[in-house]
Structures are given as structure tokens and as C-alpha cells.
Design a protein around this motif. Structure first.
Motif, mmCIF file in Angstrom:
data_model
loop_
_atom_site.group_PDB
_atom_site.id
_atom_site.type_symbol
_atom_site.label_atom_id
_atom_site.label_comp_id
_atom_site.label_asym_id
_atom_site.label_seq_id
_atom_site.Cartn_x
_atom_site.Cartn_y
_atom_site.Cartn_z
ATOM 1 N N LEU A 57 33.793 50.147 43.935
ATOM 2 C CA LEU A 57 35.032 49.377 44.021
ATOM 3 C C LEU A 57 34.914 48.007 43.383
ATOM 4 O O LEU A 57 34.014 47.235 43.704
ATOM 5 C CB LEU A 57 35.436 49.201 45.493
ATOM 6 N N THR A 58 35.848 47.706 42.482
ATOM 7 C CA THR A 58 36.139 46.346 42.048
ATOM 8 C C THR A 58 37.573 46.068 42.445
ATOM 9 O O THR A 58 38.470 46.868 42.144
ATOM 10 C CB THR A 58 35.970 46.188 40.530
ATOM 11 N N CYS A 59 37.819 44.947 43.126
ATOM 12 C CA CYS A 59 39.170 44.684 43.625
ATOM 13 C C CYS A 59 39.447 43.193 43.642
ATOM 14 O O CYS A 59 38.733 42.431 44.303
ATOM 15 C CB CYS A 59 39.328 45.259 45.033
ATOM 16 N N LEU A 60 40.462 42.782 42.909
ATOM 17 C CA LEU A 60 40.947 41.409 42.974
ATOM 18 C C LEU A 60 41.861 41.298 44.187
ATOM 19 O O LEU A 60 42.825 42.055 44.318
ATOM 20 C CB LEU A 60 41.712 41.052 41.709
ATOM 21 N N VAL A 61 41.542 40.371 45.068
ATOM 22 C CA VAL A 61 42.314 40.166 46.293
ATOM 23 C C VAL A 61 43.142 38.900 46.123
ATOM 24 O O VAL A 61 42.587 37.810 45.919
ATOM 25 C CB VAL A 61 41.393 40.055 47.519
ATOM 26 N N LEU A 62 44.476 39.068 46.203
ATOM 27 C CA LEU A 62 45.388 37.931 46.078
ATOM 28 C C LEU A 62 46.064 37.691 47.422
ATOM 29 O O LEU A 62 47.169 38.182 47.673
ATOM 30 C CB LEU A 62 46.453 38.205 45.021
ATOM 31 N N PRO A 63 45.424 36.935 48.328
ATOM 32 C CA PRO A 63 46.111 36.620 49.585
ATOM 33 C C PRO A 63 47.191 35.582 49.321
ATOM 34 O O PRO A 63 47.076 34.763 48.408
ATOM 35 C CB PRO A 63 44.992 36.033 50.467
ATOM 36 N N THR A 64 48.251 35.606 50.084
ATOM 37 C CA THR A 64 49.269 34.572 49.946
ATOM 38 C C THR A 64 48.802 33.342 50.727
ATOM 39 O O THR A 64 48.381 33.442 51.872
ATOM 40 C CB THR A 64 50.618 35.065 50.480
ATOM 41 N N GLY A 65 48.849 32.202 50.074
ATOM 42 C CA GLY A 65 48.467 30.960 50.751
ATOM 43 C C GLY A 65 47.001 30.613 50.658
ATOM 44 O O GLY A 65 46.572 29.568 51.168
ATOM 45 N N GLN A 107 38.227 42.024 55.314
ATOM 46 C CA GLN A 107 37.897 40.711 55.875
ATOM 47 C C GLN A 107 38.541 39.598 55.051
ATOM 48 O O GLN A 107 38.952 38.567 55.601
ATOM 49 C CB GLN A 107 36.381 40.515 55.892
ATOM 50 N N THR A 108 38.610 39.803 53.764
ATOM 51 C CA THR A 108 39.133 38.770 52.865
ATOM 52 C C THR A 108 40.644 38.635 52.973
ATOM 53 O O THR A 108 41.179 37.520 53.028
ATOM 54 C CB THR A 108 38.735 39.097 51.415
ATOM 55 N N VAL A 109 41.345 39.769 53.024
ATOM 56 C CA VAL A 109 42.804 39.719 53.020
ATOM 57 C C VAL A 109 43.379 39.600 54.429
ATOM 58 O O VAL A 109 44.541 39.228 54.616
ATOM 59 C CB VAL A 109 43.389 40.953 52.293
ATOM 60 N N GLY A 110 42.569 39.930 55.435
ATOM 61 C CA GLY A 110 43.055 39.880 56.811
ATOM 62 C C GLY A 110 43.734 41.180 57.207
ATOM 63 O O GLY A 110 43.908 42.101 56.403
ATOM 64 N N ALA A 131 42.418 53.217 55.378
ATOM 65 C CA ALA A 131 41.862 53.622 56.670
ATOM 66 C C ALA A 131 41.459 52.420 57.509
ATOM 67 O O ALA A 131 41.360 52.519 58.736
ATOM 68 C CB ALA A 131 40.667 54.537 56.456
ATOM 69 N N GLN A 132 41.233 51.290 56.852
ATOM 70 C CA GLN A 132 40.806 50.088 57.581
ATOM 71 C C GLN A 132 41.972 49.142 57.855
ATOM 72 O O GLN A 132 41.769 48.026 58.318
ATOM 73 C CB GLN A 132 39.727 49.362 56.778
ATOM 74 N N SER A 133 43.193 49.598 57.552
ATOM 75 C CA SER A 133 44.360 48.732 57.731
ATOM 76 C C SER A 133 45.208 49.211 58.901
ATOM 77 O O SER A 133 45.370 50.417 59.114
ATOM 78 C CB SER A 133 45.200 48.726 56.450
ATOM 79 N N SER A 134 45.745 48.277 59.646
ATOM 80 C CA SER A 134 46.655 48.629 60.742
ATOM 81 C C SER A 134 48.098 48.731 60.267
ATOM 82 O O SER A 134 48.989 49.049 61.051
ATOM 83 C CB SER A 134 46.553 47.574 61.858
ATOM 84 N N HIS A 135 48.336 48.445 58.984
ATOM 85 C CA HIS A 135 49.675 48.519 58.406
ATOM 86 C C HIS A 135 49.670 49.499 57.241
ATOM 87 O O HIS A 135 48.694 49.569 56.490
ATOM 88 C CB HIS A 135 50.132 47.145 57.888
ATOM 89 N N PRO A 136 50.737 50.272 57.051
ATOM 90 C CA PRO A 136 50.818 51.126 55.861
ATOM 91 C C PRO A 136 50.798 50.275 54.597
ATOM 92 O O PRO A 136 51.411 49.207 54.547
ATOM 93 C CB PRO A 136 52.162 51.840 56.027
ATOM 94 N N PHE A 137 50.088 50.740 53.598
ATOM 95 C CA PHE A 137 50.083 50.035 52.321
ATOM 96 C C PHE A 137 51.400 50.262 51.588
ATOM 97 O O PHE A 137 52.052 51.289 51.750
ATOM 98 C CB PHE A 137 48.929 50.518 51.443
ATOM 99 N N GLU A 138 51.767 49.281 50.767
ATOM 100 C CA GLU A 138 52.945 49.371 49.917
ATOM 101 C C GLU A 138 52.521 49.241 48.462
ATOM 102 O O GLU A 138 51.428 48.746 48.168
ATOM 103 C CB GLU A 138 53.942 48.244 50.249
ATOM 104 N N LEU A 139 53.377 49.663 47.571
ATOM 105 C CA LEU A 139 53.112 49.440 46.155
ATOM 106 C C LEU A 139 53.455 48.004 45.775
ATOM 107 O O LEU A 139 54.482 47.464 46.204
ATOM 108 C CB LEU A 139 53.927 50.402 45.292
ATOM 109 N N ALA A 140 52.604 47.415 44.958
ATOM 110 C CA ALA A 140 52.866 46.053 44.467
ATOM 111 C C ALA A 140 53.800 46.057 43.263
ATOM 112 O O ALA A 140 54.153 44.984 42.756
ATOM 113 C CB ALA A 140 51.546 45.386 44.087
ATOM 114 N N THR A 141 54.218 47.242 42.836
ATOM 115 C CA THR A 141 55.048 47.357 41.632
ATOM 116 C C THR A 141 56.286 46.461 41.658
ATOM 117 O O THR A 141 56.581 45.795 40.657
ATOM 118 C CB THR A 141 55.459 48.820 41.407
#
Length: 377
Positions: A57-65, A107-110, A131-141
Motif C-alpha cells: 500500500l501507498t496512500c496519500l492521506v488528506l485529512p481536513t484541517g 490512525q492518521t485519518v481518524g 474493514a478498519q472503518s466504522s463508517h462506509p467509505f464514499e467515492l472522492a470523485t
């Protein structure tokens, strides 16, 4: 500057910094806690990286704030040195085999808000992340397309260079496309010309001769081109900046029959009408209708079997899509193809395609080779 492929970066680091800030603002406005971007066109657009997605995995994480970070295999860190990611000071979080990179992303995105993911994210990575998220993922499109649809001056310059390069290839078609050659042989020479004229590769080459031209997505075959054949040539590829060309012209090897001459003349008029309809405030559906209605007026609507166009940039096909009924409003800076076609099963096909950019006054056409049926000796 160089990216992870060794090719020069398309733009200065400050361009990518601005794009990252805009993406974070758009994500916040959409109520997202963050966006996850794996390698693909979105990562190339936002951070100038042409990394390829592998099993690690390579993943750019863009948290808001908060500042962006990139989770990256340790063995790939060196490849990022000198890229915009490094030059912008984006924090790298390396991991090694045996670590849990998906937990590191979490851990990074919360885990307290909605997360969106790039539409190019492989299921190999999407499933363990989800699988590690308590919220369904959405498309960033919905967020990212608003950025990528509007090209800035530097992007338009790259698209213009791509258009000029593919025009030079079409100018060479008369020396390549001759009777007695197979479609495959012609396509091989066109592929070489695409690279010779300034592209990094040939992304696609369609040579549809005679009845094969009636299949819009025919590629090539061993069919021998005959005199009198109508031949569709649809070609394109990326230039060094990563932006694509895509241009179709229709040729006749020797004099065509009168039916082909007449109907391709009508197609040329339909394509011209669609380009003339391009302006800010028009809808994508308006452009499709301009071409489709003209063909319908001459009894050819049943032979136009696809949308009128698609956006283009770091991907050959991207937003906006120019299709019937679309309410997508055109804005200055949008770039897309205008490519109506006519396909007579068992006989021949024809397509005329330009890339256009929406200006404040209308359309700027990036392809300028002759549009009508080009008759070759």
C-alpha cells in the motif's frame, strides 16, 4: 525535478501545493473527515507522483484541517525523493513488510467521520481499509472531479502540445495507410510515429478498415486494406507532462462510393455543429444534441451509437462526459472530445474527433488536421 518514473515533473511544487489545499477545502465543504488517494491519475494530479499501485500500500492521506501525509513502503521512499511530495515537505510514514499499513492510515485519518477514496483504489487495498472503518467509505470523485475538470493554463498548454503532436501523426497517415497492407501493419507504423512525434507511448491505435470501421471499438486485425475502403483511424497517447491526445480522422484508400461521400459529409457538418455549440453555460447534453439532431435530420441517428465526447487530461476518459440528457454545465477550462460517428454494419464506419477547450467565448479546438473524408491515392 523528477518524479518516481524518472520523467520530469509536469509543474512546479507550488502548483501541487495549491491543488492539495483546494482538495482539502472541497473535502471539508462536503463534510468529509478526509480523502485517501492511492497511485493513479488523482495522485498524479494532486502530488505529481506517477507511482504505480502494487500489492504494498501507498496512500496519500488528506485529512481536513491537518497536513497531508503519505503512507508508503520503506522500499519506495527513495523513489519519492526529489518528487513534489518530498519538495512540499509532506510527511512520509514508511512501513515494512509485517507492519499493518491499513492501521497506519486509520490512525492518521481518524475514525470519527466520513472518508472518501479515489475511484482508482484497487479492491486489494480498499477492502482491508474499509474493514478498519466504522463508517462506509464514499467515492472522492464528486470532490476531485470538480478540481480536475477545470484545466489551468499550464494544463491547457500540455493538452495543446499533445494535440499538435497527434496532428503531426495524422499528417503522416498518407505515407502509412495504403492498399495491400494489413490493419496491424499500419497500426505498428502509426504507433512508432506517435512516439516519434513527441508522445511517451501510444496509448491506443484503432485502424478500422471497411466493415471493421462499423465497430466503434475495433482495434486492429489481420484484414488487408483494399482500394475503396473507408478507414477510421483513432489514435492518442500521453506527452511527457502526462496529458493525453485523442484524435480521430476518417480516410478513404482510393475513391470512395457515393454513399460514403455523402454520409461522411453530413457527419462533418454534425461535428462542426457540436463544436459551435460549445460555450460556458451550455450543458453537455446541448453539445450531444447539436450533433445527434443534425444526424437525425438526415436519417442517420440510428447509426450514431455512442456519446458525443468525454473529458480528457491525465486520463484519456474523465469528466465531463458529453452525452444525451446531461445537465453538466460547461465552464471555461473544461477540455473534452467532440466525436460523433456514423457506423453502417457490414459496410463501413466514420468518426471525426477533436479535443476542444471551453473558453470564455466558445470552443478552442486543439486539433487542426482536415476534418472531412481524406481521400488517399
Amino acid at each position: 525535478m523528477s518524479d518516481t518514473t524518472g520523467a520530469p515533473n509536469a509543474f512546479p511544487p507550488e502548483v501541487y501545493a495549491q491543488r492539495l489545499r483546494m482538495a482539502q477545502r472541497q473535502a471539508a465543504a462536503a463534510g468529509l473527515a478526509g480523502i485517501l488517494i492511492t497511485p493513479g491519475p488523482d495522485l498524479q494530479y494532486l502530488a505529481g507522483s506517477r507511482m504505480t499501485s502494487f500489492e504494498r500500500l501507498t496512500c496519500l492521506v488528506l485529512p481536513t484541517g491537518r497536513d497531508p501525509v503519505i503512507v508508503v513502503p520503506r522500499l519506495e521512499v527513495a523513489a519519492l525523493r526529489g518528487s513534489p511530495i518530498d519538495e512540499l515537505g509532506i510527511e512520509m510514514l514508511p512501513w515494512v513488510d509485517g507492519d499493518d499499513p491499513y492501521g497506519l492510515v486509520r490512525q492518521t485519518v481518524g475514525n470519527t467521520g466520513r472518508i472518501a477514496v479515489a475511484d482508482a483504489m484497487p479492491a486489494l487495498h480498499l477492502v482491508p481499509l474499509a474493514a478498519q472503518s466504522s463508517h462506509p467509505f464514499e467515492l472522492a470523485t464528486p470532490v476531485l472531479r470538480e478540481l480536475r475538470m477545470i484545466k489551468d493554463d499550464a494544463e491547457i498548454a500540455a493538452l495543446r502540445a499533445a494535440g499538435e503532436a497527434i496532428d503531426r501523426v495524422h499528417a503522416r497517415i498518407p505515407e502509412i495507410l495504403t492498399a495491400g497492407r494489413t490493419e496491424a501493419a499500419v497500426a505498428a507504423d502509426i504507433s512508432a510515429a506517435i512516439v516519434e512525434e513527441g508522445h511517451t507511448s501510444a496509448a491506443f491505435v484503432i485502424v478500422g478498415s471497411g466493415p471493421n470501421g462499423a465497430d466503434p471499438h475495433h482495434e486492429v486485425s489481420s484484414r488487408v486494406i483494399e482500394r475503396g475502403d473507408v478507414v477510421v483511424v483513432d489514435i492518442g497517447g500521453p506527452v511527457p507532462a502526462g496529458y493525453f491526445s485523442d484524435c480521430t480522422r476518417t480516410y478513404s484508400v482510393g475513391e470512395p462510393n457515393s454513399e460514403a461521400t455523402e454520409k461522411i459529409g453530413i457527419l462533418e457538418e454534425a461535428q462542426r455543429a457540436a463544436v459551435a455549440a460549445v460555450r460556458p453555460g451550455a450543458t453537455a447534453g446541448d453539445i450531444d444534441a447539436a450533433a445527434r439532431d443534425h444526424l437525425a435530420g438526415h436519417g442517420l441517428s440510428d447509426y450514431f451509437v455512442h456519446r458525443t465526447g468525454h473529458g480528457i487530461g491525465l486520463s484519456v476518459h474523465e469528466e465531463p462526459y458529453i452525452l444525451a440528457g446531461s445537465n453538466q454545465t460547461l465552464r471555461a477550462g473544461m477540455a473534452f472530445s467532440v466525436e460523433p460517428g456514423v457506423y453502417l454494419p457490414g459496410k463501413w464506419g466514420a468518426r471525426i474527433e477533436d479535443i476542444v477547450v471551453v473558453s470564455n467565448d466558445g470552443a478552442v479546438t486543439l486539433n487542426n488536421q482536415p476534418h472531412g473524408l481524406t481521400v488517399l491515392p
